[in-house]
Scaffold this motif. Structure first.
Motif, PDB file in Angstrom:
ATOM      1  N   UNK A   1     -17.249 -28.076 -24.319  1.00  0.00           N
ATOM      2  CA  UNK A   1     -15.872 -27.128 -23.874  1.00  0.00           C
ATOM      3  C   UNK A   1     -17.024 -25.839 -22.805  1.00  0.00           C
ATOM      4  N   UNK A   2     -16.221 -25.482 -21.825  1.00  0.00           N
ATOM      5  CA  UNK A   2     -16.506 -24.385 -21.019  1.00  0.00           C
ATOM      6  C   UNK A   2     -15.934 -23.232 -20.614  1.00  0.00           C
ATOM      7  N   UNK A   3     -15.636 -21.993 -21.096  1.00  0.00           N
ATOM      8  CA  UNK A   3     -14.489 -21.673 -21.427  1.00  0.00           C
ATOM      9  C   UNK A   3     -14.567 -20.696 -19.677  1.00  0.00           C
ATOM     10  N   UNK A   4     -13.687 -20.566 -19.138  1.00  0.00           N
ATOM     11  CA  UNK A   4     -13.396 -20.031 -17.463  1.00  0.00           C
ATOM     12  C   UNK A   4     -13.170 -18.429 -17.651  1.00  0.00           C
ATOM     13  N   UNK A   6     -13.687 -16.100 -14.661  1.00  0.00           N
ATOM     14  CA  UNK A   6     -12.825 -15.176 -13.531  1.00  0.00           C
ATOM     15  C   UNK A   6     -13.010 -16.496 -12.556  1.00  0.00           C
ATOM     16  N   UNK A   7     -12.141 -16.025 -11.656  1.00  0.00           N
ATOM     17  CA  UNK A   7     -11.281 -17.005 -10.568  1.00  0.00           C
ATOM     18  C   UNK A   7     -11.113 -16.237  -9.488  1.00  0.00           C
ATOM     19  N   UNK A   8     -11.764 -16.044  -8.225  1.00  0.00           N
ATOM     20  CA  UNK A   8     -11.724 -15.991  -6.975  1.00  0.00           C
ATOM     21  C   UNK A   8     -11.695 -16.940  -5.763  1.00  0.00           C
ATOM     22  N   UNK A  16     -14.159 -19.517  -6.441  1.00  0.00           N
ATOM     23  CA  UNK A  16     -15.484 -19.359  -7.177  1.00  0.00           C
ATOM     24  C   UNK A  16     -15.294 -19.511  -8.583  1.00  0.00           C
ATOM     25  N   UNK A  17     -16.002 -19.843  -9.748  1.00  0.00           N
ATOM     26  CA  UNK A  17     -15.340 -19.538 -10.892  1.00  0.00           C
ATOM     27  C   UNK A  17     -17.003 -19.123 -11.251  1.00  0.00           C
ATOM     28  N   UNK A  18     -16.260 -18.086 -12.534  1.00  0.00           N
ATOM     29  CA  UNK A  18     -17.899 -17.792 -13.144  1.00  0.00           C
ATOM     30  C   UNK A  18     -17.344 -18.522 -14.918  1.00  0.00           C
ATOM     31  N   UNK A  19     -18.329 -18.805 -14.902  1.00  0.00           N
ATOM     32  CA  UNK A  19     -17.862 -19.744 -16.612  1.00  0.00           C
ATOM     33  C   UNK A  19     -19.103 -19.907 -17.350  1.00  0.00           C
ATOM     34  N   UNK A  73     -10.550 -28.990 -11.193  1.00  0.00           N
ATOM     35  CA  UNK A  73     -11.938 -27.971 -11.320  1.00  0.00           C
ATOM     36  C   UNK A  73     -11.020 -26.557 -10.793  1.00  0.00           C
ATOM     37  N   UNK A  74     -10.464 -26.896  -9.309  1.00  0.00           N
ATOM     38  CA  UNK A  74     -10.210 -25.495  -8.771  1.00  0.00           C
ATOM     39  C   UNK A  74      -8.683 -25.539  -8.853  1.00  0.00           C
ATOM     40  N   UNK A  75      -7.783 -26.018  -9.911  1.00  0.00           N
ATOM     41  CA  UNK A  75      -6.909 -25.992 -10.539  1.00  0.00           C
ATOM     42  C   UNK A  75      -6.794 -24.511 -11.929  1.00  0.00           C
ATOM     43  N   UNK A  76      -8.263 -25.333 -12.508  1.00  0.00           N
ATOM     44  CA  UNK A  76      -8.154 -24.328 -13.861  1.00  0.00           C
ATOM     45  C   UNK A  76      -8.317 -22.992 -13.597  1.00  0.00           C
ATOM     46  N   UNK A  77      -8.048 -22.256 -14.223  1.00  0.00           N
ATOM     47  CA  UNK A  77      -7.608 -21.057 -14.747  1.00  0.00           C
ATOM     48  C   UNK A  77      -7.607 -19.944 -15.399  1.00  0.00           C
ATOM     49  N   UNK A  78      -8.471 -18.769 -15.108  1.00  0.00           N
ATOM     50  CA  UNK A  78      -9.249 -17.806 -16.695  1.00  0.00           C
ATOM     51  C   UNK A  78      -8.339 -18.356 -17.817  1.00  0.00           C
ATOM     52  N   UNK A  79      -9.186 -18.997 -19.046  1.00  0.00           N
ATOM     53  CA  UNK A  79      -9.179 -18.669 -20.603  1.00  0.00           C
ATOM     54  C   UNK A  79      -8.770 -20.242 -20.539  1.00  0.00           C
ATOM     55  N   UNK A  80      -9.152 -21.627 -19.671  1.00  0.00           N
ATOM     56  CA  UNK A  80      -8.862 -22.592 -19.472  1.00  0.00           C
ATOM     57  C   UNK A  80     -10.352 -23.578 -19.648  1.00  0.00           C
TER      58      UNK A  80
END
Length: 204
Positions: A1-4, A6-8, A16-19, A73-80
């Motif tokens: 499991x890899x935490x997201x 940041x999201x922009x 853009x996702x920082x994982x 994937x695009x629907x995921x938010x920071x913390x998910x």
């Protein structure tokens, strides 16, 4: 499991996702990609590593929503979390000091181009970046590309930003004004085809 972390939103369909992925961040090179799954039964999607921060242990992914799996994937938010992030995979781009390198990207193709721009600059090249899209809203990562480029040229089909015209016009203008040793292009297949035909004409 890899935490997201940041999201922009770059646009309505591009995120853009920082994982969190410390091991991948440490070992990735320009041109590498990862295989990502949004959930347990999700489809495996290849995504280029657009950037990495070894100190923070993160990788940056740019995802275009084109279907069910990419949409998840695009629907995921920071913390998910992403269920799987496997990599780095693929063959790294060959980097050396060529002289003057033109890097041109179209649409989301700019995401995999960014690490190549960065690596080419760090290898001592003069880097001229040509970014192209249909309209201003679809130009992504301009600031990040500019950080590692000697010059950035923007081309938009509708002339809403930068110069009006196709990516090939931007590339050819550079070729006509100075010696270019190498051209790297990433984007839609039709765009890459015409960039290749342009470089072939000039024997680059």
């Amino acid at each position: 499991m890899n935490k997201i972390l940041e999201k922009e939103h770059f646009s309505e369909k591009v995120v853009k996702l920082v994982v969190e992925a410390p091991e991948i961040a440490k070992s990735r090179k320009a041109g590498h990609f990862v295989i990502v799954r949004a959930c347990e039964h999700g489809e495996r999607i290849p995504l280029t590593i657009a950037d990495a921060d070894t100190e923070l242990g993160t990788i940056t992914l740019v995802v275009q929503n084109v279907g069910t799996s990419s949409g998840k994937i695009c629907a995921l938010n920071p913390g998910e979390y992403l269920t799987d992030v496997v990599g780095p995979l693929g063959q790294a781009t060959h980097i050396e000091n060529y002289g003057t390198v033109v890097c041109c990207g179209g649409g989301v193709g700019v995401a995999p181009l960014l690490p190549i721009i960065k690596a080419m600059k760090q290898a001592g090249n003069r880097v001229i970046t040509v970014l192209a899209a249909r309209t201003k809203d679809l130009i992504i990562l301009e600031k990040q590309c500019a950080e590692y480029s000697d010059e950035v040229i923007i081309m938009t089909d509708d002339g809403s930003y930068g110069n009006k015209g196709l990516v090939t016009e931007g590339v050819e203008n550079v070729i006509l004004r100075e010696k270019v040793n190498l051209v790297v292009t990433i984007g839609p297949a039709i765009m890459m085809k015409f960039v290749a035909l342009t470089t072939k004409k000039h024997e680059i």
